[in-house]
Enzyme design. Sequence first.
Site, PDB file in Angstrom:
ATOM      1  N   HIS A  98      -9.445  16.243 -48.837  1.00 48.94           N
ATOM      2  CA  HIS A  98      -9.671  17.454 -49.639  1.00 48.94           C
ATOM      3  C   HIS A  98      -9.951  18.676 -48.752  1.00 48.94           C
ATOM      4  O   HIS A  98      -9.814  19.806 -49.216  1.00 48.94           O
ATOM      5  CB  HIS A  98     -10.880  17.272 -50.559  1.00 48.94           C
ATOM      6  N   MET A 112     -18.036  13.435 -53.264  1.00 48.89           N
ATOM      7  CA  MET A 112     -17.732  14.855 -53.463  1.00 48.89           C
ATOM      8  C   MET A 112     -17.437  15.539 -52.134  1.00 48.89           C
ATOM      9  O   MET A 112     -18.169  15.362 -51.159  1.00 48.89           O
ATOM     10  CB  MET A 112     -18.928  15.510 -54.176  1.00 48.89           C
ATOM     11  N   HIS A 128     -10.172  10.088 -48.935  1.00 50.26           N
ATOM     12  CA  HIS A 128      -9.909  11.029 -50.036  1.00 50.26           C
ATOM     13  C   HIS A 128     -10.738  12.311 -49.866  1.00 50.26           C
ATOM     14  O   HIS A 128     -10.189  13.414 -49.898  1.00 50.26           O
ATOM     15  CB  HIS A 128     -10.232  10.342 -51.359  1.00 50.26           C
ATOM     16  N   GLU A 129     -12.021  12.154 -49.673  1.00 49.26           N
ATOM     17  CA  GLU A 129     -12.870  13.356 -49.575  1.00 49.26           C
ATOM     18  C   GLU A 129     -12.542  14.138 -48.317  1.00 49.26           C
ATOM     19  O   GLU A 129     -12.523  15.366 -48.323  1.00 49.26           O
ATOM     20  CB  GLU A 129     -14.357  12.982 -49.620  1.00 49.26           C
ATOM     21  N   GLU A 153     -19.499  20.600 -58.359  1.00 47.15           N
ATOM     22  CA  GLU A 153     -18.252  20.523 -59.118  1.00 47.15           C
ATOM     23  C   GLU A 153     -18.530  19.828 -60.450  1.00 47.15           C
ATOM     24  O   GLU A 153     -19.227  18.821 -60.458  1.00 47.15           O
ATOM     25  CB  GLU A 153     -17.189  19.725 -58.352  1.00 47.15           C
TER      26      GLU A 153
HETATM   27  N1  BES Z   1     -13.932  16.157 -56.475  1.00 47.77           N
HETATM   28  C1  BES Z   1     -14.184  14.816 -56.834  1.00 47.77           C
HETATM   29  C2  BES Z   1     -15.599  14.556 -57.215  1.00 47.77           C
HETATM   30  C3  BES Z   1     -15.992  15.074 -58.568  1.00 47.77           C
HETATM   31  C4  BES Z   1     -15.376  14.629 -59.676  1.00 47.77           C
HETATM   32  C5  BES Z   1     -16.996  15.956 -58.728  1.00 47.77           C
HETATM   33  C6  BES Z   1     -15.767  15.099 -60.908  1.00 47.77           C
HETATM   34  C7  BES Z   1     -17.369  16.432 -59.948  1.00 47.77           C
HETATM   35  C8  BES Z   1     -16.770  16.003 -61.050  1.00 47.77           C
HETATM   36  C9  BES Z   1     -13.869  13.869 -55.677  1.00 47.77           C
HETATM   37  O1  BES Z   1     -12.973  14.343 -54.747  1.00 47.77           O
HETATM   38  C10 BES Z   1     -13.247  12.662 -56.285  1.00 47.77           C
HETATM   39  O2  BES Z   1     -12.153  12.764 -56.747  1.00 47.77           O
HETATM   40  N2  BES Z   1     -13.956  11.544 -56.288  1.00 47.77           N
HETATM   41  C11 BES Z   1     -13.520  10.322 -56.899  1.00 47.77           C
HETATM   42  C12 BES Z   1     -13.185   9.283 -55.894  1.00 47.77           C
HETATM   43  C13 BES Z   1     -11.811   9.429 -55.332  1.00 47.77           C
HETATM   44  C14 BES Z   1     -11.554   8.434 -54.250  1.00 47.77           C
HETATM   45  C15 BES Z   1     -10.723   9.329 -56.371  1.00 47.77           C
HETATM   46  C16 BES Z   1     -14.691   9.848 -57.728  1.00 47.77           C
HETATM   47  O3  BES Z   1     -15.787  10.342 -57.516  1.00 47.77           O
HETATM   48  O4  BES Z   1     -14.483   8.990 -58.572  1.00 47.77           O
HETATM   49 ZN    ZN Z   2     -10.964  14.197 -55.315  1.00 50.06          ZN
END
Ligand code: BES
Ligand code: ZN
Length: 878
Positions: free
Chosen positions: A308, A270, A304-305, A128
């Site tokens: 998803h 992720m 959180h993950e 991602e």
């Molecule tokens: N989908 C994201 C991870 C991600 C973000 C991948 C940007 C690639 C680019 C994941 O679900 C996410 O949101 N992670 C957050 C932590 C979350 C608890 C808010 C992060 O990695 O900061």
């Molecule tokens: Zn997220």
Amino acid sequence: MKTDLPQSFRRLEYRPPVYTFDQVELDIALNPARTIVKSRIEVLPGKSFEAGAPLVLVGHELEFVSLRINGEAHRHFELTPDLLTIHSLPNAGKDQFILEIICICVPEKNTSLMGLYVSNGNFFTQCEAEGFRKITYFLDRPDVMARYRVTLRALEAECPVLLSNGNLLNTEKLPNGWHSATWEDPFPKPSYLFALVAGKLECIEETITTSSGARKLLQIWVEPHDLQKTRHAMDSLIASIHWDEKRFGLELDLERFMIVAVGDFNMGAMENKGLNIFNTKFVLAQAETATDADFANIESVVAHEYFHNWTGNRVTCQDWFQLSLKEGLTVFRDQEFSADQMGSESGRAVKRIEDVRLLRQLQFPEDAGPMAHPIRPDEYQEINNFYTVTVYEKGSEVVRMYQTLLGKDGFRKGMDLYFKRHDGQAVTCDDFLMAMADANGKDLTQFKHWYSQAGTPRVKVQEHYDAAKKQYLITLSQTCLPSPSQPEKKPFHIPLKMRLITKSNDQVEQLLELTQASQTWSFEEINERPVLSINRNFSAPINLDFEQSEADLLTLFSSDDDPFNRWEAGQKLAMQMILNNRLPDEQLIQAYRELLMDPDLDPAFKELALTLPAESYLYEQCASVDPQQIFTARRAFRREVAKQLQLEWAALYQQMQTPGPFKSDAISAGKRGLKNLALSMLLDANATVWAPLAANQFQTADNMTDRYAALAALVIHGAKEAKQCLIDFYNHFAKDALVIDKWFGLQSSRPPVDGLGSTLSEVMRLREHPAFKLNNPNRVRSVIHSFCLNNPASFHQADGSGYEFWADSVLALDPVNPQIAARLARALDRWRLFAQPYQDKMKDALERVAACSTLSSDVREVVSKALGNEDFRNLGVQ
Ligand code: BES
Ligand code: ZN
């Protein structure tokens, strides 16, 4: 040299895919210097198909080897650095055909940590948003959902473990010491959810039974020496699975669910289908090495993950403009989960206050600056720059407002309809809104403005009490300042929870729905002038413009039954005094004293009530920021609170001890939090007298929360004991990267101390430390980002030295890892808000970075938006 204008992507230019993929087979032979990727893809016409259209695939930094269609070599294609365009498809592309591609990538050279890379000898992926194109040529967009079967091959001695999404089909021994594993994911998914992990890892596992009675295998994979730090992550995963069943009726849909920890990772974690990949920071914890905050963060990131899996994976985004569809919703879900884990009503309030503090400290400034964007942006140059606090935290506030407007049951009905309609699809924020509206028969047309307009709305409150008529009137008027390319705003639909606080306690909580520019409500039979408690529990993400008297604020601070607003009144009192360069008066000190000594209040709530508003939030209240003046006023205010309540702090320090073996529950953590605030206040009141107490806590602590808090108190207050304690801490934890990150981070975020050298000179020294590495994001964040983004008073120096350091750091980081560099680049976003000489010096530094001709598109977008749009307040739509 590239001289093209930066490319912009626009939401309204979305077109469905011309072709789409059904079954995808990948065969990946892992080698750090030369990984061979073979794909076999079933290609079909997509929604925008026209006969004869070429198939256009994206690829990035790949070595192309060969291309076959329906088993035959195919020569009708063009290859540019980023595109593979295939012509002359069988039957003009009208029938399904088989596409086979072979290409090569170089994981060991990949420092951007996007695509396939090596970390400490093991292989990991991050796809991602657009990393899959660094693994093979593909339709790398979220609305192309395919079923994957993946065979991984590697030398067994180097990579005994081979993991990918879904279920393990089989493993095989191969000649020359190689072996393979084949994985199949039964659910169609976009390429950004693909993952593989390979190397020397070990796991803990558990089997659980889910609501339908199915058995599921849960695993947490880490480097062998970290195995004993995985229990908390496993417990958090199990709690998340149960919570999603109970609260939303959502069950785990795979036979196995894996989490893998990696030390080199751009983000926190992720949600790859069935194979979540995590920054070690959000998996590994033990009382000796992780703080209470770390434990809480792990719980919420694991949740959180996991969440998803439904909000993001089963129902995904049509395009990246819809990112808040999955992120805002999933943040809301993880916030609700964490609040429920607190175990009490006051615990829930503590969680809510922490979330709102973060929103105000980070998102409000973003929403008022050059990178401001609606939670669903209309334009971007680099999608990586749009994983923002606006998309995430404001996005979550918008989801929370549905729940406030529709009630918890109405919200659940909307979620049920959303999954009923859209399971297995790639959809938009409008689809989510329509599910909420239709399930509840509520017209949410005006609510859509939250998705399209940037900026924090300001709501002005005017009240009038007529004693003769026993009538109380409130007039609410909303405005919102212009944002980049949005000169005018339409009124938002703003849900405001309110209650009139009266001596007879005869008024109930109500919900006002502000939908017009200005509206008046009247309340009858009000026997005395009430005190208004409004925007309770922060029901809307707005700024309130309400000239409430200090007497009313003190009433709310000591007795509002809404704990959020109780906290809020205290913050407002402190903020007004700090901004007016005043010290706390006798009445406020007395209110603090009573709150601290109230046996019915949670220690965690007391800690928050005595924590002052962040400097970055104070900046946003000023027309022109003098950062040193704000720092000095805030510090003086805090020191006065420390001194006036010195006896109380000393008493609390004793009362909040948690004797016996370490416990990580919320109550014990709350006590430690308040105890350590007391310790810090004591050093603030008199560092020489109280430093020995901190040094003693540092040496005798049996957990990282207490050890780190004591060390921080010594460092931040410039105690002479700090130096030796820092040395001891380093030597004791030298092998634990996450603890050494704390050691670096603490020194980089030390505010200025009279009589001590500048923090910048320390940071320059730390950057030369043998344990500093420019290619490890956690280490870079602990040294450089901590200083530039988390230490305002040390960073904003009138001689501009902080900004020079910033520019040097952005330029050094950009070629290594553009995403991490672009995050750092945002440190000067609000330069126009600053007084001189800061403003000019910040602009000089921005211009120096912008002058570099080889900037990544990530950093280019951030600095050009900061410098551009001279004053967007006067600009029409571009
Ligand atoms: N989908 C994201 C991870 C991600 C973000 C991948 C940007 C690639 C680019 C994941 O679900 C996410 O949101 N992670 C957050 C932590 C979350 C608890 C808010 C992060 O990695 O900061
Ligand atoms: Zn997220």
